[in-house]
Design a protein around this motif. Structure first.
Motif, PDB file in Angstrom:
ATOM      1  N   VAL A   1      -1.988   2.230   0.166  1.00  0.00           N
ATOM      2  CA  VAL A   1      -1.723   1.050  -0.276  1.00  0.00           C
ATOM      3  C   VAL A   1      -2.500   0.257  -1.030  1.00  0.00           C
ATOM      4  N   THR A   2      -3.886   0.920  -0.269  1.00  0.00           N
ATOM      5  CA  THR A   2      -5.107   0.578  -1.517  1.00  0.00           C
ATOM      6  C   THR A   2      -4.912   0.566  -3.392  1.00  0.00           C
ATOM      7  N   VAL A   3      -4.697   1.546  -3.709  1.00  0.00           N
ATOM      8  CA  VAL A   3      -4.872   2.404  -4.149  1.00  0.00           C
ATOM      9  C   VAL A   3      -3.394   1.964  -5.032  1.00  0.00           C
ATOM     10  N   GLY A   4      -2.874   2.456  -4.654  1.00  0.00           N
ATOM     11  CA  GLY A   4      -0.932   2.333  -5.463  1.00  0.00           C
ATOM     12  C   GLY A   4      -1.311   1.035  -5.426  1.00  0.00           C
ATOM     13  N   ASP A   5      -0.775   0.138  -4.286  1.00  0.00           N
ATOM     14  CA  ASP A   5      -0.320  -1.445  -4.043  1.00  0.00           C
ATOM     15  C   ASP A   5       0.850  -1.174  -3.642  1.00  0.00           C
ATOM     16  N   LEU A   6       0.966  -0.331  -2.846  1.00  0.00           N
ATOM     17  CA  LEU A   6       2.734   0.116  -2.466  1.00  0.00           C
ATOM     18  C   LEU A   6       2.403  -0.618  -0.840  1.00  0.00           C
ATOM     19  N   PRO A   7       3.664  -1.477  -0.713  1.00  0.00           N
ATOM     20  CA  PRO A   7       3.862  -2.206   0.113  1.00  0.00           C
ATOM     21  C   PRO A   7       4.060  -1.300   1.610  1.00  0.00           C
ATOM     22  N   LEU A   8       3.050  -1.732   2.719  1.00  0.00           N
ATOM     23  CA  LEU A   8       3.368  -0.594   4.014  1.00  0.00           C
ATOM     24  C   LEU A   8       5.068  -0.307   4.608  1.00  0.00           C
ATOM     25  N   GLU A   9       5.634  -0.862   3.809  1.00  0.00           N
ATOM     26  CA  GLU A   9       6.968  -0.878   4.924  1.00  0.00           C
ATOM     27  C   GLU A   9       7.400   0.453   3.861  1.00  0.00           C
ATOM     28  N   VAL A  10       6.935   0.507   3.012  1.00  0.00           N
ATOM     29  CA  VAL A  10       7.366   2.148   1.986  1.00  0.00           C
ATOM     30  C   VAL A  10       6.012   3.253   1.633  1.00  0.00           C
ATOM     31  N   ALA A  11       5.141   2.616   2.165  1.00  0.00           N
ATOM     32  CA  ALA A  11       3.948   3.806   1.837  1.00  0.00           C
ATOM     33  C   ALA A  11       4.120   4.596   3.764  1.00  0.00           C
ATOM     34  N   THR A  12       4.732   3.590   5.024  1.00  0.00           N
ATOM     35  CA  THR A  12       4.595   3.938   6.073  1.00  0.00           C
ATOM     36  C   THR A  12       5.851   5.677   6.002  1.00  0.00           C
TER      37      THR A  12
END
Length: 881
Positions: free
Chosen positions: A839-850
């Protein structure tokens, strides 16, 4: 040290002509830091945390409690509430002031100063708590601790005048004076009642106020120290006069116990009388009662209750326990000090008066003085105790006294038990076998025990012959002997290796001289030399190997009773590592389940299964890479595909042990079973781990550097990398600057990587092996990075862009955190770190990262468990593990 005199005779001996008492015992500290105060501080902090948790999460319960209180208060007469409030508000200040005046009159101003300091600190804590609840605390906590006022606003969450009073009252010790204690508690309860009825506070607010005052008081007492309540020389001698003796001098006995096992046994004195023989006096105070409390509490938690006594007892209970054991031992026919008087020395100490025995304990005797008859006499005393079901529980060398006539006397009965069970009695037998074995050897100790107790009784103690059943000092001695034994074995193996190498060089030189020509050594000769070296080292190790004392005792007993049970009795209720893992696992499970709960089912159903298949492939390839990274540091020939199967088996081991521990143990065992000598197997795995650590750090820094340059024109590192490097540099400087930390780290690293450097030199001589190891390390990292990236693509539907460098940084950081986490496989810690990193490094939304992280962990941790279990069992049946 002379008790009751200003000077001490040289050597601590009793003077020929006793002098009259002229002063108190010197060198008594004015203040002491009591472990009991620390214990109460920790309990108070835990209780405060529990109250805040109830206020935060049990909103319905707190609301219902407030409603019940409000309904019950409606029928209370208003006049009574006002009168009670007026009286309590005045008395709550007058009672502490009156107590302070009384203490000052009696010249006890130090206690009053402690109370005032605790009250000031408690006032500051209450103000900070009020500020936190009003501005930063969740709404549920604010609702549970405050009440709305008719004119607007809220009541105080914590009462900033009640907590200081409670802190003052606790710090000055009003609880030890019944009349003052009852008076103050009546006033406090009346004040709390009136505030509740008037709607000015809540029940949880009052509870929190009391806990804050109580906790701050004990924190203050532990920080500044409590006044030393140890009885002085005059107090001891006055106490002796009260029970009918006429003392002259009191000398501190030699050999004052200072070990962890005996720190709470009390202080010993030899008292001379105006007429009659001298006395042995034991003084026990509250400070000594608290010695070793945390160790005993930990033993009580981790061991079964039948093996430990209460972690802390009152002075009255300690007095009665020792007196009862003293009378019971003599009634059983054992030689024990005769108790002739007991008395309290004020509210904080007691004394026990014994007839003087004299003599020396077993630890102070020379080996030549410990005869077979003396050993048999010690066993006769234990037999007398056990005939009446009395357990000693402290049969160490300093508890076995030998008087001038050679008679054995059992002392330190205070920790014993009457009506003891079979298990505790067998523990006594095991303890004495070990104590005597340390002095006279296993053969003599067992022979004397069998002669006195009989072979069946001695054989029954074998399941208890384990370190955890022995005393703390005995375990420390056994560990010291084990270290010395290991050092001797290593020296013998190194000497044999050097001798064998020297003999081979001489043989080669003689053969070359005979042939008068020097030729290159053939491959077969090199192989033969290695086999000869291995045989020489194995032979030297077998010759140098020494069995520990407990194994020697078992062998001696089995020679007499071959059918004796030897399977150890399980005494541990829970191991420390298991307890830490359970706590960490519960926290990890909470965060993991919360992540899963936030993931919609529609997100999982819409995954791109082509990328899922790719992630499965990369996960499978990681085991091939792990085998390459291990075999690259093993010069010996080991089967490649069997090594791959061992790495799959490691997936099962990671679930039942921390990843950094289970994998190392499994690979070491696998290499040993594959024909690699134990020392070289450990060195190979250590070399692999050391190289992997260095590669991990270099890759993390390199990819972090690349990540920082992705969004900028200049090729400069990110601030995060610079901050990380500075942090590591500061930590290294701190560790190297502080001597004890430097010694601690160097000792641990030296023991962890002992033998690694020679093994690395062996690998450097084989370029193909080194290339295999390096390739395996890079291949392993790449497989995991591609697996994580494929998991991201499976849920990103091609719209989420994140570079491989960023994925690598997130994976490497999360993997490092997982290796340090105490949970098996890093459960919870890795998931949280990877999610936050994406989320922080890759700027991914939480619904994708989780879901991406959960898929990655499912493929690399959970799904391989079943294949790992099958591989583990197969390797075990093949005797490869």
């Amino acid at each position: 040290m002379v008790m009751g005199q200003d000077t001490q005779p040289p050597g601590g001996a009793q003077p020929d002509v006793p002098e009259r008492v002229s002063g108190d015992e010197p060198l008594l500290a004015a203040r002491v830091h009591r472990p009991s105060d620390l214990m109460r501080l920790l309990v108070g902090l835990l209780a405060i945390g529990l109250v805040i948790a109830v206020a935060a999460f049990a909103h319905a319960t707190t609301s219902g409690l407030e409603q019940d209180i409000n309904k019950g208060a409606t029928g209370t007469p208003d006049v009574f509430v006002k009168i009670a409030g007026l009286v309590s508000s005045i008395a709550v200040l007058l009672v502490p002031v009156a107590f302070a005046i009384e203490r000052l009159i009696k010249r006890d101003g130090l206690r009053i100063a402690d109370g005032v300091l605790a009250a000031v600190l408690a006032h500051g804590v209450t103000l900070a708590t009020d500020l936190w609840v009003a501005q930063a605390a969740p709404g549920t906590i604010q609702d549970a601790l405050t009440q709305p006022q008719s004119g607007g606003g809220l009541t105080d969450p914590v009462h900033n005048y009640l907590a200081p009073v409670i802190a003052y009252m606790t710090a000055v010790g009003m609880a030890r004076r019944p009349r003052w204690r009852v008076s103050l508690w009546v006033v406090l309860l009346l004040d709390a009642f009136t505030m509740l009825v008037a709607g000015y506070t809540t029940a949880l607010s009052i509870i929190l106020t009391v806990l804050i005052g109580w906790t701050v008081a004990y924190g203050t007492l532990y920080a500044v120290g409590s006044p030393n309540v140890r009885p002085t020389g005059q107090t001891l001698l006055a106490g002796l006069r009260r029970v009918g003796f006429r003392p002259v001098t009191a000398l501190r006995a030699e050999g004052v116990p200072d070990s962890a096992d005996s720190a709470d046994r009390g202080r010993r004195y030899i008292v001379t009388l105006e007429d009659g023989p001298p006395l042995d006096v034991t003084v026990v105070d509250r400070e000594q009662q608290a010695h070793g409390f945390f160790y005993r509490a930990w033993r009580r938690i981790t061991l079964r209750t039948i093996t430990t006594r209460r972690s802390i007892v009152s002075l009255r209970q300690a007095l009665e326990q020792e007196a009862l054991l003293a009378y019971a031992a003599i009634a059983a026919g054992a030689n024990a000090p005769k108790l002739i008087a007991t008395s309290e020395l004020g509210p904080d100490a007691v004394m026990l008066v014994y007839e003087h025995t004299g003599g020396r304990n077993l630890d102070s005797l020379d080996d030549a003085e410990i005869t077979d008859e003396l050993v048999r006499s010690a066993w006769r005393q234990v037999r007398a105790l056990q005939s009446r079901r009395i357990a000693h529980r402290r049969l160490t060398g300093d508890a076995i006294l030998v008087d001038r006539s050679g008679r054995v006397i059992l002392t330190d009965l205070r920790g014993g038990e009457i009506a003891a069970g079979d298990l505790v009695l067998r523990m006594d037998t095991a303890q004495l076998l070990t104590t005597l074995g340390l002095r006279v050897g296993a053969e003599r100790a067992v022979a004397a025990a069998v002669e006195v107790l009989g072979p069946d009784t001695v054989a029954d103690c074998l399941p208890l012959l384990q370190p955890i059943a022995l005393s703390r000092s005995t375990r420390a001695t056994l560990r010291k002997l084990a270290r010395e034994r290991s050092a001797r074995e290593r020296e013998a193996v190194l000497a044999a290796s050097e001798a064998a190498k020297h003999e081979r060089e001489l043989a080669k030189a003689e053969a070359a001289a005979d042939r008068k020509a020097v030729r290159a050594e053939t491959k077969a000769e090199k192989k033969a030399d290695k086999k000869a070296e291995k045989r020489a080292l194995d032979t030297a190790l077998d010759e140098a190997r020494e069995e520990d004392l407990l194994a020697q005792i078992r062998q001696q007993v089995l020679l007499i009773r071959p059918q004796a049970p030897v399977e150890p009795v399980r005494l541990e209720r829970i191991k420390p590592r298991t307890l830490v893992s359970l706590i960490a696992g519960a926290v990890a499970a909470y965060f993991l389940l919360s992540q899963i709960a936030r993931t919609p089912l529609s997100t999982i159903s819409e995954a791109d299964w082509r990328w899922v298949a790719a992630a499965v492939l990369f996960s499978a390839l990681s085991y091939v890479a792990a085998a390459m990274s291990l075999l690259g540091f093993v010069p010996e020939r080991v089967g490649f595909w069997r090594t791959v199967v061992a790495q799959v088996a490691g997936s099962f081991v990671k679930i039942v042990a921390p990843a950094a521990v289970g994998g190392v143990a499994l690979n070491t065992r696998f290499l040993q079973r594959s024909g690699v000598r134990p020392g070289l197997a450990v060195a190979s795995v250590g070399a692999s781990q050391l190289f992997g650590l260095g590669a991990h750090i270099l890759l993390l820094l390199s990819f972090g550097y690349l990540t920082g340059t992705e969004k900028s024109q200049s090729f400069t590192p990110s601030r995060t990398v610079i901050a990380g490097l500075l942090t590591v540099a500061v930590l290294v400087l701190v560790v190297t600057a502080i001597p004890f930390m430097r010694k601690f780290v160097s000792t641990r690293l030296r023991s962890l990587f002992a033998g690694v450097v020679p093994r690395m030199l062996d690998v450097l001589q084989r370029p193909m092996k080194l290339l295999t190891g390096i390739s395996g390390m890079l291949f392993l990292t790449g497989a995991f990075v591609f697996c994580l990236d494929a998991s991201i693509q499976a849920f990103g539907h091609g719209h989420q862009t994140i570079s491989y460098a960023s994925v690598a940084v997130v994976f490497l950081a999360g993997n490092a955190l997982g290796s340090a986490a105490p949970t098996p496989g890093g459960v919870g810690a890795v998931e949280g770190a990877l999610t936050v990193g994406l989320v922080t490094v890759g700027d991914l939304p939480l619904e994708v990262a989780t879901p991406a992280v959960l898929l990655f962990r499912l493929l690399t941790l959970w799904i391989p468990v079943l294949p790992g279990w099958l591989c583990f069992n197969w390797l075990t049946k093949q005797e490869a593990l």
